[in-house]
Design a protein around this motif. Sequence first.
Motif, PDB file in Angstrom:
ATOM      1  N   ILE A 150     -45.885  49.183 -83.351  1.00 32.00           N
ATOM      2  CA  ILE A 150     -47.209  49.809 -83.429  1.00 32.00           C
ATOM      3  C   ILE A 150     -47.276  50.634 -84.710  1.00 32.00           C
ATOM      4  CG2 ILE A 150     -48.863  51.338 -82.301  1.00 32.00           C
ATOM      5  CD1 ILE A 150     -47.499  50.701 -79.647  1.00 32.00           C
ATOM      6  N   GLU A 151     -48.069  50.180 -85.665  1.00 32.80           N
ATOM      7  CA  GLU A 151     -48.233  50.920 -86.915  1.00 32.80           C
ATOM      8  C   GLU A 151     -49.242  52.039 -86.707  1.00 32.80           C
ATOM      9  OE1 GLU A 151     -49.384  50.035 -91.572  1.00 32.80           O
ATOM     10  OE2 GLU A 151     -48.435  48.452 -90.390  1.00 32.80           O
ATOM     11  N   ARG A 152     -48.955  53.204 -87.294  1.00 27.68           N
ATOM     12  CA  ARG A 152     -49.762  54.417 -87.114  1.00 27.68           C
ATOM     13  C   ARG A 152     -49.900  54.770 -85.637  1.00 27.68           C
ATOM     14  NH1 ARG A 152     -52.048  57.061 -91.437  1.00 27.68           N
ATOM     15  NH2 ARG A 152     -51.933  58.736 -89.876  1.00 27.68           N
ATOM     16  N   ALA A 153     -48.737  54.856 -84.979  1.00 26.45           N
ATOM     17  CA  ALA A 153     -48.724  55.185 -83.549  1.00 26.45           C
ATOM     18  C   ALA A 153     -49.279  56.574 -83.278  1.00 26.45           C
ATOM     19  CB  ALA A 153     -47.291  55.083 -83.014  1.00 26.45           C
ATOM     20  N   ASP A 154     -49.314  57.422 -84.319  1.00 22.19           N
ATOM     21  CA  ASP A 154     -49.829  58.777 -84.140  1.00 22.19           C
ATOM     22  C   ASP A 154     -51.333  58.801 -83.882  1.00 22.19           C
ATOM     23  OD1 ASP A 154     -49.611  57.819 -86.916  1.00 22.19           O
ATOM     24  OD2 ASP A 154     -50.773  59.619 -87.408  1.00 22.19           O
ATOM     25  N   HIS A 155     -52.023  57.675 -84.089  1.00 19.84           N
ATOM     26  CA  HIS A 155     -53.471  57.613 -83.867  1.00 19.84           C
ATOM     27  C   HIS A 155     -53.836  57.305 -82.415  1.00 19.84           C
ATOM     28  CE1 HIS A 155     -54.645  56.783 -88.357  1.00 19.84           C
ATOM     29  NE2 HIS A 155     -54.205  58.000 -88.124  1.00 19.84           N
ATOM     30  N   PHE A 156     -52.830  57.046 -81.578  1.00 14.93           N
ATOM     31  CA  PHE A 156     -53.114  56.606 -80.209  1.00 14.93           C
ATOM     32  C   PHE A 156     -52.854  57.718 -79.205  1.00 14.93           C
ATOM     33  CE2 PHE A 156     -52.033  52.843 -82.637  1.00 14.93           C
ATOM     34  CZ  PHE A 156     -53.095  52.001 -82.334  1.00 14.93           C
ATOM     35  N   GLY A 157     -53.584  57.668 -78.087  1.00 10.99           N
ATOM     36  CA  GLY A 157     -53.375  58.615 -77.003  1.00 10.99           C
ATOM     37  C   GLY A 157     -52.137  58.258 -76.195  1.00 10.99           C
ATOM     38  N   LEU A 158     -51.720  59.187 -75.362  1.00 12.82           N
ATOM     39  CA  LEU A 158     -50.489  59.011 -74.600  1.00 12.82           C
ATOM     40  C   LEU A 158     -50.598  57.852 -73.611  1.00 12.82           C
ATOM     41  CD1 LEU A 158     -47.737  60.312 -74.452  1.00 12.82           C
ATOM     42  CD2 LEU A 158     -48.617  61.948 -72.805  1.00 12.82           C
ATOM     43  N   ALA A 159     -51.682  57.810 -72.855  1.00 14.75           N
ATOM     44  CA  ALA A 159     -51.867  56.724 -71.884  1.00 14.75           C
ATOM     45  C   ALA A 159     -51.964  55.384 -72.594  1.00 14.75           C
ATOM     46  CB  ALA A 159     -53.117  56.973 -71.040  1.00 14.75           C
ATOM     47  N   GLN A 160     -52.624  55.383 -73.757  1.00 14.71           N
ATOM     48  CA  GLN A 160     -52.788  54.131 -74.491  1.00 14.71           C
ATOM     49  C   GLN A 160     -51.440  53.630 -75.012  1.00 14.71           C
ATOM     50  OE1 GLN A 160     -55.522  54.391 -77.820  1.00 14.71           O
ATOM     51  NE2 GLN A 160     -56.304  52.348 -77.382  1.00 14.71           N
ATOM     52  N   LEU A 161     -50.608  54.543 -75.519  1.00 12.45           N
ATOM     53  CA  LEU A 161     -49.276  54.139 -75.988  1.00 12.45           C
ATOM     54  C   LEU A 161     -48.450  53.568 -74.848  1.00 12.45           C
ATOM     55  CD1 LEU A 161     -48.351  57.087 -78.398  1.00 12.45           C
ATOM     56  CD2 LEU A 161     -48.696  54.699 -79.040  1.00 12.45           C
ATOM     57  N   HIS A 162     -48.567  54.188 -73.679  1.00 11.12           N
ATOM     58  CA  HIS A 162     -47.815  53.699 -72.521  1.00 11.12           C
ATOM     59  C   HIS A 162     -48.285  52.309 -72.111  1.00 11.12           C
ATOM     60  CE1 HIS A 162     -45.267  53.999 -69.036  1.00 11.12           C
ATOM     61  NE2 HIS A 162     -46.272  53.783 -68.229  1.00 11.12           N
ATOM     62  N   GLN A 163     -49.587  52.097 -72.140  1.00 13.55           N
ATOM     63  CA  GLN A 163     -50.128  50.779 -71.808  1.00 13.55           C
ATOM     64  C   GLN A 163     -49.675  49.735 -72.817  1.00 13.55           C
ATOM     65  OE1 GLN A 163     -51.700  49.490 -69.381  1.00 13.55           O
ATOM     66  NE2 GLN A 163     -52.931  50.986 -68.303  1.00 13.55           N
ATOM     67  N   THR A 211     -48.597  63.451 -66.366  1.00 14.16           N
ATOM     68  CA  THR A 211     -48.525  64.901 -66.248  1.00 14.16           C
ATOM     69  C   THR A 211     -48.283  65.544 -67.612  1.00 14.16           C
ATOM     70  OG1 THR A 211     -46.145  64.980 -65.795  1.00 14.16           O
ATOM     71  CG2 THR A 211     -47.615  64.674 -63.914  1.00 14.16           C
ATOM     72  N   HIS A 212     -47.589  64.843 -68.514  1.00 10.03           N
ATOM     73  CA  HIS A 212     -47.468  65.347 -69.883  1.00 10.03           C
ATOM     74  C   HIS A 212     -48.831  65.345 -70.562  1.00 10.03           C
ATOM     75  CE1 HIS A 212     -43.109  65.820 -70.775  1.00 10.03           C
ATOM     76  NE2 HIS A 212     -43.016  65.092 -69.675  1.00 10.03           N
ATOM     77  N   ASP A 213     -49.636  64.327 -70.284  1.00 11.91           N
ATOM     78  CA  ASP A 213     -50.986  64.267 -70.820  1.00 11.91           C
ATOM     79  C   ASP A 213     -51.785  65.460 -70.312  1.00 11.91           C
ATOM     80  OD1 ASP A 213     -52.833  63.064 -72.428  1.00 11.91           O
ATOM     81  OD2 ASP A 213     -53.582  61.699 -70.895  1.00 11.91           O
ATOM     82  N   ALA A 231     -46.474  65.225 -91.796  1.00 10.79           N
ATOM     83  CA  ALA A 231     -47.893  64.888 -91.978  1.00 10.79           C
ATOM     84  C   ALA A 231     -48.630  64.736 -90.655  1.00 10.79           C
ATOM     85  CB  ALA A 231     -48.021  63.603 -92.803  1.00 10.79           C
ATOM     86  N   LEU A 232     -47.905  64.750 -89.537  1.00  4.81           N
ATOM     87  CA  LEU A 232     -48.528  64.532 -88.227  1.00  4.81           C
ATOM     88  C   LEU A 232     -49.071  65.841 -87.665  1.00  4.81           C
ATOM     89  CD1 LEU A 232     -45.909  62.168 -86.548  1.00  4.81           C
ATOM     90  CD2 LEU A 232     -47.867  61.555 -87.960  1.00  4.81           C
ATOM     91  N   SER A 233     -50.134  65.723 -86.876  1.00  5.42           N
ATOM     92  CA  SER A 233     -50.659  66.899 -86.191  1.00  5.42           C
ATOM     93  C   SER A 233     -49.708  67.294 -85.067  1.00  5.42           C
ATOM     94  CB  SER A 233     -52.046  66.605 -85.613  1.00  5.42           C
ATOM     95  OG  SER A 233     -51.941  65.683 -84.536  1.00  5.42           O
ATOM     96  N   GLN A 234     -49.852  68.518 -84.600  1.00  4.89           N
ATOM     97  CA  GLN A 234     -48.969  69.016 -83.542  1.00  4.89           C
ATOM     98  C   GLN A 234     -49.121  68.203 -82.257  1.00  4.89           C
ATOM     99  OE1 GLN A 234     -49.512  73.172 -82.473  1.00  4.89           O
ATOM    100  NE2 GLN A 234     -47.315  73.436 -82.344  1.00  4.89           N
ATOM    101  N   ASP A 235     -50.379  67.883 -81.890  1.00 11.59           N
ATOM    102  CA  ASP A 235     -50.604  67.093 -80.677  1.00 11.59           C
ATOM    103  C   ASP A 235     -50.017  65.692 -80.805  1.00 11.59           C
ATOM    104  OD1 ASP A 235     -51.790  69.116 -79.333  1.00 11.59           O
ATOM    105  OD2 ASP A 235     -53.832  68.306 -79.367  1.00 11.59           O
ATOM    106  N   ALA A 236     -50.125  65.101 -82.005  1.00 17.50           N
ATOM    107  CA  ALA A 236     -49.571  63.760 -82.219  1.00 17.50           C
ATOM    108  C   ALA A 236     -48.064  63.782 -82.041  1.00 17.50           C
ATOM    109  CB  ALA A 236     -49.940  63.249 -83.603  1.00 17.50           C
ATOM    110  N   ARG A 237     -47.408  64.811 -82.585  1.00 19.09           N
ATOM    111  CA  ARG A 237     -45.945  64.926 -82.423  1.00 19.09           C
ATOM    112  C   ARG A 237     -45.580  65.063 -80.956  1.00 19.09           C
ATOM    113  NH1 ARG A 237     -46.024  68.246 -87.130  1.00 19.09           N
ATOM    114  NH2 ARG A 237     -45.867  70.139 -85.894  1.00 19.09           N
ATOM    115  N   LYS A 238     -46.375  65.839 -80.204  1.00 18.49           N
ATOM    116  CA  LYS A 238     -46.091  66.015 -78.773  1.00 18.49           C
ATOM    117  C   LYS A 238     -46.244  64.702 -78.013  1.00 18.49           C
ATOM    118  CE  LYS A 238     -47.061  70.906 -78.064  1.00 18.49           C
ATOM    119  NZ  LYS A 238     -47.860  71.876 -77.315  1.00 18.49           N
ATOM    120  N   ARG A 239     -47.291  63.943 -78.358  1.00 19.58           N
ATOM    121  CA  ARG A 239     -47.490  62.663 -77.680  1.00 19.58           C
ATOM    122  C   ARG A 239     -46.323  61.719 -77.948  1.00 19.58           C
ATOM    123  NH1 ARG A 239     -52.862  63.317 -79.562  1.00 19.58           N
ATOM    124  NH2 ARG A 239     -52.490  61.861 -81.272  1.00 19.58           N
TER     125      ARG A 239
END
Length: 814
Positions: A550-563, A612-614, A586-594
């Motif tokens: 997955i290129e630019r995985a930081d652009h995706f939400g947690l549920a979407q990455l899991h799917q 629950t992490h979401d 270069a990543l946002s804090q939320d992106a790093r957490k996801r």
Amino acid sequence: MQFSIKMLPKKANHYNMDYQPLPDVSIVEENTVSMKKLSQFCREFKGSIIFSVQTETQKESLELKLAKIKLLPTLIKKLDEATIPGIYLIIGDSKYGFIDTLHARALICENDLLGEQVTHLTYQSNRYSINTDTLIGDLAKLHKGQPLVHLEHGVGRYGGMTTLEAGGIKAEYVILVYAGNDKLYVPVSSLHLISRYRGGPDEHAPLYKLGGDTWTRARQKVADRVRDVAADLLDIYAKRAVKHGFAFFKNQHRYQLFCDEFPFNPTTDQLQAINAVINDMTQPLAMDRLVCGDVGFGKTEVAMRAAFLAIENKKQVAVLVPTTLLAQQHFDNFRERFANWPARIEMISRFRNARNQMQVLEHTAKGQIDILIGTHKLLQKNIKWNDLGLLVIDEEHRFGVRQKERIKSMRTDVDILTLTATPIPRTLSMAISGMRDLSIIATPPARRLAVKTFVQEYDDLVVRKAILREILRGGQAYYLYNDVEKIEKAALRLKVLIPEAHISIAHGQLNERELERVINDFHHQRFNLLVCTTIIETGIDIVNANTIIIERADHFGLAQLHQLRGRVGRSHHQAYAYLLTPPLQALSQDARKRLEAISALEDLGDGFSLATHDLEIRGAGELLGEGQSGQIETIGFSLYMDLLENAVNALKSGREPSLGDFTQQTTEMELRIPALLPEEYIPDVNTRLLLYKRIASATKQSTIEDVRVELIERFGLLPKPAQHLLSIGCLRLQANNLGIRRIESNNTGGFIEFSRNNRVDPNYILSLLTREPKTYRLDGPTRLKFICNLENSNTRLDYIDSLLQALLENMCNN
């Protein structure tokens, strides 16, 4: 003796190029090909190869397997002993293997060889009881600095664990750090008072002062408001209870014939979900059940059995899905599953022309179609049903606000079954609160392996090696590039980088026939690399595709990455997911957490934990209206839900909710004997913490017995302190039933202190005092003192056990 392997905190992770993933060394099937592959890797690797197992029994089993391919490992106690190239074996607690290129050594663990073991998974599934702390307070993945909530002292930060000695007795404590760097040492026996704080990002969690009254006032304020929420919840319960639904009749013989045609053995969790759904449908109340389970865990079979019951009762079934591809997959699967039954199944989607769709809708209105599968078109007002009885919704969170409002209006008329891998925070909150019924499928199908996940900066070499490895083992791969305008350039770049690959492209702007042809060709292995957008997120089930990049995985939400990760690993082959990002800074804090959450939660069945992490990252949302999010942020989601449950139960029984009832502690036990899980027995601190929590939070003896069996199977025979810990846990449960506040004991005796609402028969206490005045006497109105020789720890435990048993036999029933 066991030794903790601490080369990496959990696995080969994740922004460090010194660590590389292992090749596929799985010997799950133990056939000639897999054993030869393992042997070849061991003989060709230039460096040390270290096999890691968790117990002595597993060591012996692995030695027998390796002997078959003439590998005789040398037993070592520390990794540093593997100084020269060779084959080594260590007893440790690492879970995943990797190649350490810096030190030229490869670590191969049990999960790499044998996959996620059945016994391990069975224990994992136990954590999904509907108790908010076990659902959301996952202490097994704690790290220092994370916020925790102590019921009596408020929100602090986790400071690790420590062993302290008092009077020659060792005990383990959890350290909580509060404002002003004040520290609270919480004994492991009191872990039921601690839960994870979830109410938003960790850094925004409040930090209370130890010993102040701020927490007491905040907790009381929330408790007062929770009472109103509980009253509203009971009103919803009442309306649901009087809302009449269709009671489906189950013909056991025909239903069993349909079940017997299922070509797989259903898992325990799957059967429980099926039974819950069928039970709901046979009641004269409208069903609203959420079934949560990872991709490929068998949610569709739950829906199919529900659909069978509906059409057996001459009712129609609607299956609502978010994408055209998923509609096509469900259409094919339902037709195959119902092939031997007189059920007419149709689909409306953009794969069908307008004339065909119009004809299908006409037949639906006349009741000639039993099961209709489709996307949001199913929610259009022009669709007329003859007698709709069941609505199945796959991935509800993928629908927009207008669609959800339409679904909400349908809830009053039909039974609704919602399937999801990662429920959104609001849905999760509603399920836990009881506004929606919840079933969880956490046990994977047999021989299913967890997808190994790597998060790292984009690198051409990593991409080439990952795809080439999959192709060379006869598999297929996805390359996800979510930009339709540039996807052709991305495919061309990959063609240059990997000339060995046969590439095709899929995205949502292809016409229906072209998209259908591409997916069909990929399914029949006419090419081996699919460059695609998120159109594959749901509805693609290709068992031969076991690598996704997955290129630019930081652009995706947690549920979407899991799917998306769930698109691979659908068979018994080891699957890999590479989440590629720009440089970490270069990543946002939320992106790093996801990305941290998705890489940490790669165990089979972790979709619910991931949700629950979401919830933690995005906030809990609102259950009934505005204003709740502030309360949840104040005390954390886990404690909020506990307070809500307590308030609901109080109102149900006709009492006003009382914070005093909720904060009533379980029995305190101070027997002055060592009761802990020694570090040399279980080296990993988070594993010990989770086990302590399970023991302290146990509400029945069987839970503690389950922990005892797990400890022996995973770590070997119990040392004395561990035996004492479990025995004291059982004694505490007995004392709780009697309403005992505290038990203390030493070499010369001890005392039992009763709470105000104890259930002990006073006549029995009087008889004890009369019969044995030298042994028993009252020390104040609520304390029974006993005097006897209890120097031996086993004697002490046995004495208190027999005394509690006698009190239980003479317990008041009021």
